[in-house]
Design an enzyme around this catalytic site. Sequence first.
Site, PDB file in Angstrom:
ATOM      1  N   TYR A 160      -0.536 -16.017  19.847  1.00 48.06           N
ATOM      2  CA  TYR A 160      -0.027 -15.000  18.760  1.00 48.06           C
ATOM      3  C   TYR A 160       1.549 -15.429  18.941  1.00 48.06           C
ATOM      4  O   TYR A 160       1.847 -15.673  17.837  1.00 48.06           O
ATOM      5  CB  TYR A 160      -0.325 -13.601  19.236  1.00 48.06           C
ATOM      6  CG  TYR A 160       0.347 -12.703  18.273  1.00 48.06           C
ATOM      7  CD1 TYR A 160      -0.015 -12.594  17.066  1.00 48.06           C
ATOM      8  CD2 TYR A 160       1.159 -12.055  18.561  1.00 48.06           C
ATOM      9  CE1 TYR A 160       0.662 -11.515  16.160  1.00 48.06           C
ATOM     10  CE2 TYR A 160       2.097 -11.023  17.869  1.00 48.06           C
ATOM     11  CZ  TYR A 160       1.730 -10.678  16.678  1.00 48.06           C
ATOM     12  OH  TYR A 160       2.271  -9.831  15.887  1.00 48.06           O
TER      13      TYR A 160
HETATM   14  N1  LIG Z   1       1.741  -3.472  14.487  1.00 50.57           N
HETATM   15  C1  LIG Z   1       2.385  -4.172  15.425  1.00 50.57           C
HETATM   16  O1  LIG Z   1       2.826  -3.633  16.360  1.00 50.57           O
HETATM   17  C2  LIG Z   1       3.193  -5.617  14.865  1.00 50.57           C
HETATM   18  C3  LIG Z   1       4.205  -6.013  15.857  1.00 50.57           C
HETATM   19  C4  LIG Z   1       4.679  -7.278  15.395  1.00 50.57           C
HETATM   20  C5  LIG Z   1       4.268  -7.857  14.258  1.00 50.57           C
HETATM   21  N2  LIG Z   1       3.415  -7.353  13.548  1.00 50.57           N
HETATM   22  C6  LIG Z   1       2.534  -8.222  12.325  1.00 50.57           C
HETATM   23  O2  LIG Z   1       2.969  -7.533  11.315  1.00 50.57           O
HETATM   24  C7  LIG Z   1       1.887  -7.930  10.270  1.00 50.57           C
HETATM   25  C8  LIG Z   1       1.290  -6.828   9.679  1.00 50.57           C
HETATM   26  O3  LIG Z   1       0.580  -6.120  10.774  1.00 50.57           O
HETATM   27  P1  LIG Z   1      -0.025  -4.577  10.873  1.00 50.57           P
HETATM   28  O4  LIG Z   1       0.527  -3.908  11.930  1.00 50.57           O
HETATM   29  O5  LIG Z   1       0.369  -3.943   9.402  1.00 50.57           O
HETATM   30  O6  LIG Z   1      -1.462  -4.677  10.930  1.00 50.57           O
HETATM   31  P2  LIG Z   1      -2.744  -4.296  10.041  1.00 50.57           P
HETATM   32  O7  LIG Z   1      -3.846  -4.897  10.812  1.00 50.57           O
HETATM   33  O8  LIG Z   1      -2.637  -2.909   9.901  1.00 50.57           O
HETATM   34  O9  LIG Z   1      -2.812  -4.976   8.676  1.00 50.57           O
HETATM   35  C9  LIG Z   1      -3.011  -6.437   8.671  1.00 50.57           C
HETATM   36  C10 LIG Z   1      -3.582  -6.696   7.200  1.00 50.57           C
HETATM   37  O10 LIG Z   1      -3.484  -8.301   6.807  1.00 50.57           O
HETATM   38  C11 LIG Z   1      -4.734  -8.359   6.617  1.00 50.57           C
HETATM   39  N3  LIG Z   1      -5.327  -9.843   6.554  1.00 50.57           N
HETATM   40  C12 LIG Z   1      -5.751 -10.061   7.742  1.00 50.57           C
HETATM   41  N4  LIG Z   1      -6.061 -11.734   7.564  1.00 50.57           N
HETATM   42  C13 LIG Z   1      -5.777 -11.805   6.091  1.00 50.57           C
HETATM   43  C14 LIG Z   1      -6.085 -13.076   5.630  1.00 50.57           C
HETATM   44  N5  LIG Z   1      -6.684 -14.140   6.018  1.00 50.57           N
HETATM   45  N6  LIG Z   1      -5.519 -12.902   4.184  1.00 50.57           N
HETATM   46  C15 LIG Z   1      -5.136 -11.788   3.582  1.00 50.57           C
HETATM   47  N7  LIG Z   1      -4.937 -10.605   4.510  1.00 50.57           N
HETATM   48  C16 LIG Z   1      -5.253 -10.861   5.519  1.00 50.57           C
HETATM   49  C17 LIG Z   1      -5.811  -7.359   6.934  1.00 50.57           C
HETATM   50  O11 LIG Z   1      -6.797  -7.210   6.167  1.00 50.57           O
HETATM   51  C18 LIG Z   1      -4.766  -6.037   6.774  1.00 50.57           C
HETATM   52  O12 LIG Z   1      -4.898  -5.343   5.821  1.00 50.57           O
HETATM   53  C19 LIG Z   1       1.386  -8.940  11.189  1.00 50.57           C
HETATM   54  O13 LIG Z   1       1.643 -10.190  10.636  1.00 50.57           O
HETATM   55  C20 LIG Z   1       1.543  -8.666  12.485  1.00 50.57           C
HETATM   56  O14 LIG Z   1       1.397  -9.721  13.280  1.00 50.57           O
HETATM   57  C21 LIG Z   1       2.844  -6.402  13.941  1.00 50.57           C
END
Ligand SMILES: NC(=O)c1ccc[n+]([C@@H]2O[C@H](COP(=O)([O-])OP(=O)(O)OC[C@H]3O[C@@H](n4cnc5c(N)ncnc54)[C@H](O)[C@@H]3O)[C@@H](O)[C@H]2O)c1
Length: 266
Positions: A160
């Site tokens: 990751y």
């Molecule tokens: N939540 C956290 O703590 C956190 C921290 C650091 C970074 N992030 C990053 O933020 C971003 C959003 O995460 P989130 O927390 O909203 O998670 P989430 O799981 O709520 O949302 C992620 C979304 O991405 C979609 N997705 C996954 N694979 C996909 C694909 N191949 N094509 C299109 N859509 C796809 C999922 O269906 C989902 O709707 C991610 O890149 C994650 O790595 C999140």
Amino acid sequence: MEGLGVFDLSGRVACVTGAASGIGEAAAETLAAAGAAVVLGDIDGDGADRTRDRIVDGGGRAVSRVTDTTQSDQVSALLAAATDEFGRLDVMANVAGVGSYGDVVDVTEAELDRVLAINFKGVFFGCQAAMRVMGPQGSGSIINVSATAINTPVGGLSVYAATKAAVAMLTQSLAVEAGPIGVRVNTIAPGFTLTNFVGGHLRDAEGQVDPAEMDSYLKLMRDRSPLGEVCDASDQANLIWFLASDASRYVTGQILRANAGQSITW
Ligand SMILES: NC(=O)c1ccc[n+]([C@@H]2O[C@H](COP(=O)([O-])OP(=O)(O)OC[C@H]3O[C@@H](n4cnc5c(N)ncnc54)[C@H](O)[C@@H]3O)[C@@H](O)[C@H]2O)c1
């Protein structure tokens, strides 16, 4: 929108991936509330449709498309929806991403390929497709999503964190290429943010999380923040709004962090 000044996105068109849930969903709603027409992509088409419906019901302009960001033709089709429906593309927010947990010795090649494809190639395809529209247009803002995981090595997060470090370097390299043609490229690096994403490593085979385990994980995360807090999706969406708007007109090649200070102490 009256009164928003440099944060006003009226007349702008923004594309958001990962718009069915969490940060992408919040970003879509925030950009639309600031006046942008939004084009929503997610592999979860029903979820993206639900976000679209909420925005349209609230008086905003939105369309949604099922999009697997690991497929470059689907990403290009998503951006074509922006130009077909709304005539231009001003903002590309590459938010879709997944977690991955496991020590290096245990990670399968299939998992490595899956996470690289979603977290890096998907963002790369989004940048590439956006540049093909924004380059000739001579303007635009590309916003990627990295993570606080790039700041401090943590065992079990290598795949990751490596994909998110790649996103940060892609962002900065592309900012150098895109600046002379008027396109800005930045990344946010969220800290722990309350969405469906969190606690993935605590889930059992049925995807359930023991509430007590989640509580103690949340406490650990809050303890690692000087503010004693964790973020919610709106904290990340507001940074995306800033980067989408003229408020950030001379901000490019940057990594912006809403993480309640986690990255300075962790
Ligand atoms: N939540 C956290 O703590 C956190 C921290 C650091 C970074 N992030 C990053 O933020 C971003 C959003 O995460 P989130 O927390 O909203 O998670 P989430 O799981 O709520 O949302 C992620 C979304 O991405 C979609 N997705 C996954 N694979 C996909 C694909 N191949 N094509 C299109 N859509 C796809 C999922 O269906 C989902 O709707 C991610 O890149 C994650 O790595 C999140």
